[in-house]
Each structure stands twice: as structure tokens, then as C-alpha cells.
Design a protein around this motif. Sequence first.
Motif, PDB file in Angstrom:
ATOM      1  N   LEU A   1      -0.759   3.538  -8.435  1.00 19.22           N
ATOM      2  CA  LEU A   1      -1.544   3.551  -7.215  1.00 19.22           C
ATOM      3  C   LEU A   1      -2.908   4.175  -7.449  1.00 19.22           C
ATOM      4  O   LEU A   1      -3.045   5.141  -8.202  1.00 19.22           O
TER       5      LEU A   1
ATOM      6  N   GLY B   1       0.783  -1.227   0.000  1.00 18.71           N
ATOM      7  CA  GLY B   1       0.000   0.000   0.000  1.00 18.71           C
ATOM      8  C   GLY B   1       0.808   1.267   0.000  1.00 18.71           C
ATOM      9  O   GLY B   1       0.254   2.356  -0.200  1.00 18.71           O
TER      10      GLY B   1
ATOM     11  N   ASP C   1      -4.223   3.855  -1.718  1.00 19.04           N
ATOM     12  CA  ASP C   1      -3.251   2.890  -1.201  1.00 19.04           C
ATOM     13  C   ASP C   1      -3.452   1.514  -1.817  1.00 19.04           C
ATOM     14  O   ASP C   1      -3.030   0.496  -1.250  1.00 19.04           O
ATOM     15  N   LEU C   2      -4.077   1.459  -2.999  1.00 20.88           N
ATOM     16  CA  LEU C   2      -4.336   0.204  -3.705  1.00 20.88           C
ATOM     17  C   LEU C   2      -3.568   0.188  -5.014  1.00 20.88           C
ATOM     18  O   LEU C   2      -3.218   1.233  -5.566  1.00 20.88           O
TER      19      LEU C   2
ATOM     20  N   ARG D   1      -4.228  -5.556  -3.304  1.00 23.97           N
ATOM     21  CA  ARG D   1      -3.490  -5.137  -2.120  1.00 23.97           C
ATOM     22  C   ARG D   1      -2.850  -6.378  -1.470  1.00 23.97           C
ATOM     23  O   ARG D   1      -3.133  -7.521  -1.843  1.00 23.97           O
TER      24      ARG D   1
END
Length: 325
Positions: free
Chosen positions: A165, A154, A168-169, A318
Motif C-alpha cells: 500500500l 483501498g 490507500d493506493l 486503485r
Amino acid sequence: MKRIFALTLSVALMNVGLMADDVDLKDTYLDPATAPIDYQIQGEYEGTAGPDSLKFGVQVIALGDGKFRLISYGDGLPSADVSHKNIKTEIDGELQGDAAVFANDLFNVEISNGELKVSTAADGILRGTLSKVQRESDTLGAKPPADALVLFDGSSAGAFENGKLQGDLLAANCFSKEKFGDHTLHLEFRTPFKPKARGQARGNSGVYMQSRYELQVLDSFGLAGKNNECGGIYQIAEPNVNMCFPPLQWQTYDIDFTAARYDDQGNKTKNARATIRHNGVVIHDDLELPHGTPGRHPEGPEPDALYLQGHGNPVVYRNIWVVKK
């Protein structure tokens, strides 16, 4: 009552979108808070019905514009114990106000406020109530062991070529910079909610082991479990059970991969093999992979990258880590 409900709840309606449709992005949802009420009704339900209080599982698929398909299973939802490949039944329904209603000659079903109520059509007597459930993989959030190579936590997409990105994925359509032979892999993925899409247009991506063998990622919730649906090895093998959760729920793949073997002249002497768990359930047990799958790299003796397929859908990943053998 169990047999009647499970086998005659509807006329079987096959082909829940085997053909891909083009769908405008306005009908794609990435957040349950912005999704229509259809999303709140779609999902999994479990409970008992009939005079003997027998267990049932139901999956409800949203098809857009207030339309739904209900799939009923005797003995509960698909799991490690029962695949339900041959005993599911289906019926269509639609929104009436804030409730989804389904009916045939024997039963009436109404879904609202997280409850599914079944009554007999002849007398309207309530025969059972099922509650909405949200199952979770027992490997969700699995921590990498000390000897693992963490590809994505992440914080950065730097371990991937073309890695991008989304918050945060990790977005689909990227190759790991590291290349792998024998290894175990853990990753988590989420498909979008695309109620008006069908088949390969509904949250399509793929996890390519060594960039050669595609483990399909797709919103195949409630479908038959084919080799081109979630959990399938494309053009090679269907999953033992369709363990696909509804869209926008996090799902897990845990893969134990053994690479193909080659002699000194570059001739293949043994096929690759894989054991794969989808949402914690073994869907392929030491499966032989006789050939590569279309779309990426040909088979060969050298290690190769993990490829997360880009297929025009906002699928995200993730918690990706690998242990080399």
C-alpha cells in the motif's frame, strides 16, 4: 485558417523521448501541489480559432526546466471519433515569466492562467483563445457488479502477492493471488509527473493479462501511440487512438479478455483475444493476441494471475475488480 494552423504550426518534431533516460527522484512529482509551474501549463486545451471559429485541440507536454512541446489537432482532442495519428503538428516553447510562449513564422502562442491564445505573427491580431480542460473517463469510479471479485478497494493489498500500500493506493509490482481464464477487468492507474524523463523512464508499468500479455502503462501523453506506449500491447499492436491523459490524472482500463484455447495434448488451437477501453474509448476491438509478451509467464492452458508490472516508477493503482466468465 484551420488547415494552416493544423498543418503549419511548426516543423514536426518527432521522437518525444523514445530512449529512456536516468532521472533523479528529485525530479519526480506525485502531488500537483509540489510540482513546478510547468505542471500547471502542461495539459489539454480546447477552443476555436480563425475567422470561421473552427474547433482545435492542443496538448502541451512539459519537458523540464521550463521547456514544452505543443501538439495541435484540427477538430479537437484525440477521442473515439478521430485518432489524429496523421494530422497532428508540433512546436517547442519555453517559459517566459509565468507564461509559456511558442512561435513560428505564422503564429505566436502564449499560455498562462489556463488560457492558450493564438495570434498571427505578422500583425499580432488575436485569432483565437483555447481554455484548459481536464477530461475524465466515463468509467472512472465504476462500481463492481454483484458477481465481481474485488481485488483492491483501498483497504488492503491482501489479494496480491507482494502487494504494498501507498496510503490507500496499490503500488505496482504485484501478482493477484487469484488466477483467471476468461474475464472482464476494471482498474484505475496514475502515472507520476517526471518532466525530465523520456520514453520508457517516464512512468513505466504494465497490466499483464494472465501475466502473459502486457497492456502498457506509461506517461505517453501527446505521443504517437506506439505498441510500447500507453494503451499498446507490447510488441503486438498499437492503440487505435492515444487516449493517454496527462500524468497525475487518474486513468482507466476496461478489459474484456478471452483466453487462448488448447487441446488435450496442450497444443494451442485458438489465440487469446481482448477488447480494451482506455479512458472509456475502445483502443483495441476484439484484438487477436498471437503470442505472449516478454517479461513474465509463457502462454499455457491454465488460468493465471493479473500482474501489475514494477518498472522502477511510482505508478499506483486503485478500484480493481474482475468478473469471471
